[in-house]
Scaffold this motif. Structure first.
Motif, PDB file in Angstrom:
ATOM      1  N   MET A   1       0.841  -1.190   0.000  1.00  0.00           N
ATOM      2  CA  MET A   1       0.000   0.000   0.000  1.00  0.00           C
ATOM      3  C   MET A   1       0.882   1.248   0.000  1.00  0.00           C
ATOM      4  N   CYS A   2       0.326   2.287  -0.585  1.00  0.00           N
ATOM      5  CA  CYS A   2       1.041   3.562  -0.536  1.00  0.00           C
ATOM      6  C   CYS A   2       0.214   4.676   0.075  1.00  0.00           C
ATOM      7  N   LEU A   3      -1.029   4.385   0.407  1.00  0.00           N
ATOM      8  CA  LEU A   3      -1.842   5.346   1.148  1.00  0.00           C
ATOM      9  C   LEU A   3      -2.882   4.585   1.953  1.00  0.00           C
ATOM     10  N   ILE A   4      -2.928   4.844   3.254  1.00  0.00           N
ATOM     11  CA  ILE A   4      -3.940   4.252   4.126  1.00  0.00           C
ATOM     12  C   ILE A   4      -4.520   5.371   4.977  1.00  0.00           C
ATOM     13  N   LEU A   5      -5.823   5.589   4.842  1.00  0.00           N
ATOM     14  CA  LEU A   5      -6.548   6.557   5.661  1.00  0.00           C
ATOM     15  C   LEU A   5      -7.379   5.783   6.675  1.00  0.00           C
ATOM     16  N   ILE A   6      -7.395   6.261   7.921  1.00  0.00           N
ATOM     17  CA  ILE A   6      -7.997   5.507   9.015  1.00  0.00           C
ATOM     18  C   ILE A   6      -8.857   6.424   9.865  1.00  0.00           C
ATOM     19  N   ALA A   7     -10.055   5.972  10.176  1.00  0.00           N
ATOM     20  CA  ALA A   7     -10.874   6.595  11.222  1.00  0.00           C
ATOM     21  C   ALA A   7     -11.067   5.549  12.310  1.00  0.00           C
ATOM     22  N   ASN A   8     -10.419   5.770  13.439  1.00  0.00           N
ATOM     23  CA  ASN A   8     -10.414   4.790  14.517  1.00  0.00           C
ATOM     24  C   ASN A   8     -11.311   5.253  15.664  1.00  0.00           C
ATOM     25  N   ASP A   9     -12.375   4.500  15.906  1.00  0.00           N
ATOM     26  CA  ASP A   9     -13.311   4.771  17.011  1.00  0.00           C
ATOM     27  C   ASP A   9     -13.910   6.174  16.911  1.00  0.00           C
ATOM     28  N   VAL A  10     -14.252   6.576  15.669  1.00  0.00           N
ATOM     29  CA  VAL A  10     -14.825   7.894  15.443  1.00  0.00           C
ATOM     30  C   VAL A  10     -16.265   7.791  14.951  1.00  0.00           C
ATOM     31  N   HIS A  11     -16.520   6.852  14.052  1.00  0.00           N
ATOM     32  CA  HIS A  11     -17.842   6.714  13.441  1.00  0.00           C
ATOM     33  C   HIS A  11     -18.825   6.089  14.420  1.00  0.00           C
ATOM     34  N   ARG A  12     -20.069   6.533  14.373  1.00  0.00           N
ATOM     35  CA  ARG A  12     -21.076   6.008  15.303  1.00  0.00           C
ATOM     36  C   ARG A  12     -21.369   4.525  15.085  1.00  0.00           C
ATOM     37  N   ARG A  13     -21.204   4.054  13.854  1.00  0.00           N
ATOM     38  CA  ARG A  13     -21.512   2.648  13.547  1.00  0.00           C
ATOM     39  C   ARG A  13     -20.270   1.783  13.446  1.00  0.00           C
ATOM     40  N   TYR A  14     -19.175   2.342  12.945  1.00  0.00           N
ATOM     41  CA  TYR A  14     -17.978   1.549  12.651  1.00  0.00           C
ATOM     42  C   TYR A  14     -16.858   1.910  13.617  1.00  0.00           C
ATOM     43  N   ARG A  15     -16.318   0.892  14.261  1.00  0.00           N
ATOM     44  CA  ARG A  15     -15.198   1.153  15.161  1.00  0.00           C
ATOM     45  C   ARG A  15     -13.914   1.435  14.379  1.00  0.00           C
ATOM     46  N   LEU A  16     -13.831   0.902  13.147  1.00  0.00           N
ATOM     47  CA  LEU A  16     -12.658   1.159  12.316  1.00  0.00           C
ATOM     48  C   LEU A  16     -13.104   1.321  10.870  1.00  0.00           C
ATOM     49  N   VAL A  17     -12.685   2.430  10.271  1.00  0.00           N
ATOM     50  CA  VAL A  17     -12.924   2.704   8.853  1.00  0.00           C
ATOM     51  C   VAL A  17     -11.563   2.858   8.183  1.00  0.00           C
ATOM     52  N   VAL A  18     -11.349   2.110   7.094  1.00  0.00           N
ATOM     53  CA  VAL A  18     -10.078   2.166   6.372  1.00  0.00           C
ATOM     54  C   VAL A  18     -10.366   2.427   4.899  1.00  0.00           C
ATOM     55  N   ALA A  19      -9.636   3.363   4.317  1.00  0.00           N
ATOM     56  CA  ALA A  19      -9.660   3.610   2.874  1.00  0.00           C
ATOM     57  C   ALA A  19      -8.207   3.624   2.410  1.00  0.00           C
ATOM     58  N   ALA A  20      -7.867   2.796   1.412  1.00  0.00           N
ATOM     59  CA  ALA A  20      -6.458   2.613   1.081  1.00  0.00           C
ATOM     60  C   ALA A  20      -6.264   2.394  -0.410  1.00  0.00           C
ATOM     61  N   ASN A  21      -5.132   2.852  -0.914  1.00  0.00           N
ATOM     62  CA  ASN A  21      -4.720   2.603  -2.291  1.00  0.00           C
ATOM     63  C   ASN A  21      -3.435   1.786  -2.315  1.00  0.00           C
ATOM     64  N   ARG A  22      -3.430   0.786  -3.172  1.00  0.00           N
ATOM     65  CA  ARG A  22      -2.195   0.031  -3.426  1.00  0.00           C
ATOM     66  C   ARG A  22      -1.566   0.548  -4.711  1.00  0.00           C
ATOM     67  N   ASP A  23      -0.353   1.064  -4.598  1.00  0.00           N
ATOM     68  CA  ASP A  23       0.400   1.545  -5.755  1.00  0.00           C
ATOM     69  C   ASP A  23       1.537   0.572  -6.028  1.00  0.00           C
ATOM     70  N   GLU A  24       1.687   0.186  -7.292  1.00  0.00           N
ATOM     71  CA  GLU A  24       2.664  -0.843  -7.634  1.00  0.00           C
ATOM     72  C   GLU A  24       2.979  -0.752  -9.130  1.00  0.00           C
ATOM     73  N   PHE A  25       4.090  -1.360  -9.543  1.00  0.00           N
ATOM     74  CA  PHE A  25       4.388  -1.476 -10.964  1.00  0.00           C
ATOM     75  C   PHE A  25       3.302  -2.313 -11.632  1.00  0.00           C
ATOM     76  N   TYR A  26       2.878  -1.875 -12.818  1.00  0.00           N
ATOM     77  CA  TYR A  26       1.772  -2.535 -13.485  1.00  0.00           C
ATOM     78  C   TYR A  26       2.093  -3.984 -13.855  1.00  0.00           C
ATOM     79  N   GLU A  27       3.355  -4.273 -14.069  1.00  0.00           N
ATOM     80  CA  GLU A  27       3.724  -5.607 -14.540  1.00  0.00           C
ATOM     81  C   GLU A  27       3.849  -6.639 -13.415  1.00  0.00           C
ATOM     82  N   ARG A  28       3.789  -6.205 -12.170  1.00  0.00           N
ATOM     83  CA  ARG A  28       3.932  -7.178 -11.078  1.00  0.00           C
ATOM     84  C   ARG A  28       2.663  -8.016 -10.995  1.00  0.00           C
ATOM     85  N   PRO A  29       2.765  -9.347 -11.104  1.00  0.00           N
ATOM     86  CA  PRO A  29       1.565 -10.191 -11.146  1.00  0.00           C
ATOM     87  C   PRO A  29       0.838 -10.211  -9.812  1.00  0.00           C
ATOM     88  N   THR A  30      -0.487 -10.146  -9.883  1.00  0.00           N
ATOM     89  CA  THR A  30      -1.304  -9.965  -8.696  1.00  0.00           C
ATOM     90  C   THR A  30      -2.593 -10.762  -8.828  1.00  0.00           C
TER      91      THR A  30
END
Length: 259
Positions: A1-30
């Motif tokens: 991953m190259c970006l991870i955004l976190i809301a920890n114990d903030v949301h009324r319904r969710y104890r953990l909210v994560v939004a993340a992007n994985r950045d990588e070379f396009y040719e790496r098999p996945t």
């Protein structure tokens, strides 16, 4: 991953909210996210080159994710894949803090990283480029990119603000809002760019939340929601050179708590 955004114990319904992007070379098999046959209970994508992963959850409620620490002058070609640290955190039975403490012993073997690991007891973070021991993530909205936890790079500042605004939403509306945040492609102003040793031109390319360049960029976006009643939502949207590939994959399950 190259970006991870976190809301920890903030949301009324969710104890953990994560939004993340994985950045990588396009040719790496996945492989796209799925339940692993060789590690039942693990839900994650997979690096088909080295066998590790970058973000994942388990049926028992464990969570782990990693970012690389950008330090080109210290890169070693013979270092093991950092994705195995995420696998170890997901498949281990020790408390997440103990898993991170283990990286104090083994971390020097790896190129730079910051590792997040958590369960129903909380979330912890550690970097092998910090002299500080692993620490628990407190209540709040945070970000992690290719430096230490919550370093205020432009994409972190922008992402934290946008995530905070989105926390009035829940369910599908929240998922859609977070995926939209992760698709922001505006570059930072040159006077706001960090200096990580790669030069201004490359810093500019790497500065958006969503990265797009000829050989390297955002391969997938993730939204992970742990609600306070034990339900987990895991969403993956993959991309091919900046263009979305089909509809997002969505998984939902209830944590199987054990004594």
């Amino acid at each position: 991953m190259c970006l991870i955004l976190i809301a920890n114990d903030v949301h009324r319904r969710y104890r953990l909210v994560v939004a993340a992007n994985r950045d990588e070379f396009y040719e790496r098999p996945t492989a796209r996210a799925d339940w692993w046959q060789d590690a039942p209970g693990v839900l994650a994508g997979r690096d088909l080159q080295s066998g590790g992963t970058w973000i994942g959850v388990t049926r028992s409620g464990r969570f782990a994710a990693i970012t690389n620490f950008r330090d080109p002058g210290a890169m070693r070609d013979d270092a093991p894949s950092r994705g195995h640290l995420v696998v170890d955190a997901l498949t281990g039975t020790d408390h997440p803090l103990i898993c991170l403490q283990e990286t104090l012993r083994t971390g020097e073997a790896y190129n730079g990283f910051s590792l997040l690991a958590g369960d129903r007891d909380g979330l912890w973070v550690h970097s092998n480029r910090s002299a500080e021991p692993p620490r628990q993530v407190g209540r709040g909205v945070f970000g992690l990119s290719n430096h230490l936890f919550d370093t205020p790079w432009p994409k972190i500042v922008t992402g934290r603000r946008a995530l905070s605004d989105a926390l009035v939403l829940e369910g599908d509306e929240l998922v859609a809002a977070l995926l939209e945040i992760l698709d922001r492609r505006e570059s930072a102003a040159d006077d706001e760019l960090p200096d990580t040793g790669v030069g201004v031109s490359l810093e500019r390319v790497l500065s958006p939340i969503f990265i797009s360049s000829p050989m390297y960029g955002t391969r997938a976006s993730y939204v992970v929601l742990f609600d306070r009643d034990g339900e987990v939502t895991f969403v993956e949207q993959t991309f091919d050179r900046g263009e979305p590939v089909g509809e997002p994959l969505r998984f939902a399950f209830r944590v199987q708590f054990t004594a």
